[in-house]
Write an enzyme that holds these catalytic residues in place. Sequence first.
Site, PDB file in Angstrom:
ATOM      1  N   PRO A 140       0.236  -0.936  -0.082  1.00 43.39           N
ATOM      2  CA  PRO A 140      -0.246   0.051   0.212  1.00 43.39           C
ATOM      3  C   PRO A 140       0.855   0.971  -0.182  1.00 43.39           C
ATOM      4  O   PRO A 140       1.930   1.567   1.377  1.00 43.39           O
ATOM      5  CB  PRO A 140      -0.745  -0.372   1.211  1.00 43.39           C
ATOM      6  N   GLU A 141       0.441   2.261  -0.727  1.00 44.88           N
ATOM      7  CA  GLU A 141       1.438   3.610  -1.046  1.00 44.88           C
ATOM      8  C   GLU A 141       0.259   4.447  -1.144  1.00 44.88           C
ATOM      9  O   GLU A 141      -0.691   4.122  -0.517  1.00 44.88           O
ATOM     10  CB  GLU A 141       2.487   3.318  -1.979  1.00 44.88           C
TER      11      GLU A 141
END
Length: 289
Positions: free
Chosen positions: A2-3
Amino acid sequence: MPELPEVETVARTLRRTLVGRRVEKVVRASPLMIERRSVRRLVGQRIDVVDRQGKWMFLRTEGNDVLVVHLGMTGWVGVVPKETEVVPHTHLRARLDEEGQELRFVDPRRFGEWTVMSQPAWEGRFGPKNLGPDALTCSPDELQARLKKTTRRIKPTLMDQRVVAGVGNIYADEILYQARLAPMRPAHSLKRDDVERLHAAMVGVLAASIRDGGTTIQSFIGSDGREGGFQERLLVYGRAGRACLVCESLIQCSPAVVAGRSTYWCPGCQPAKGRRLGRPKARHVVSHD
DNA sequence: CTTGTGCCCTGACCGC
DNA sequence: TGCGGTCAGGGCACAA
């Protein structure tokens, strides 16, 4: 994995499903990831606000505490009916005041974080010295000022959360590709127009991915259980040895540019410093609309 | 200041 | 079918 776009997707769901609700009782909290004192501070509190800065989520409670959530590589957080099957690596189950609803935190790899702290403790840890401005709202001027200060290469600089918050390995490659900047360029060597392209690519790529619900490569699932769609729009990441969609050069992959992290780039579109850019192509930045 | 290395951890994948 | 090895990477500690 996850960014920023994936975390924003999760934060938006939490604003709909969790804000305004009170944590009545913690059913289970794995000591592997969640400290007892965090559980103690959380019970009885209402979640009032979900903030996000970069990849960090800050959930503010009515008692002025902050629930700090980081998804690491494989974290998932969301609100589900309490009958929902408990998947392996569920580290937290908390009953909410909404009848039959449960807040859950799942993280197989345990690279994530789930900590409740006081406001002063939060300020000490997440002050401007330790966490840079969010990549979506950082202005071009601010970005340029920050890049000017370091001789490091642009890719690790862009991924340094103290410089700008939210860009990880995948989006860094996509952003630099769209900005036509080689990942090994020294950050302070970027000219004004380089930074303007970089800023436009950064905001453009991240916003486009948010519109798609993020990127699901191995594991990302939103709080609402839906996968993202942006993996189908990645232009360089994961395309080593294949033809660049713009100039047909072969996409390179090297772990050497950022220690231990795979880096994908196009040697044709992202020439190393010293070589002039080819004829500018009006449509080089691929529209995501 | 910089870069490189390794660690945390599990699951997916590959070759035999 | 199974088994061992490798890889993935966000954040951090530590060494050079």
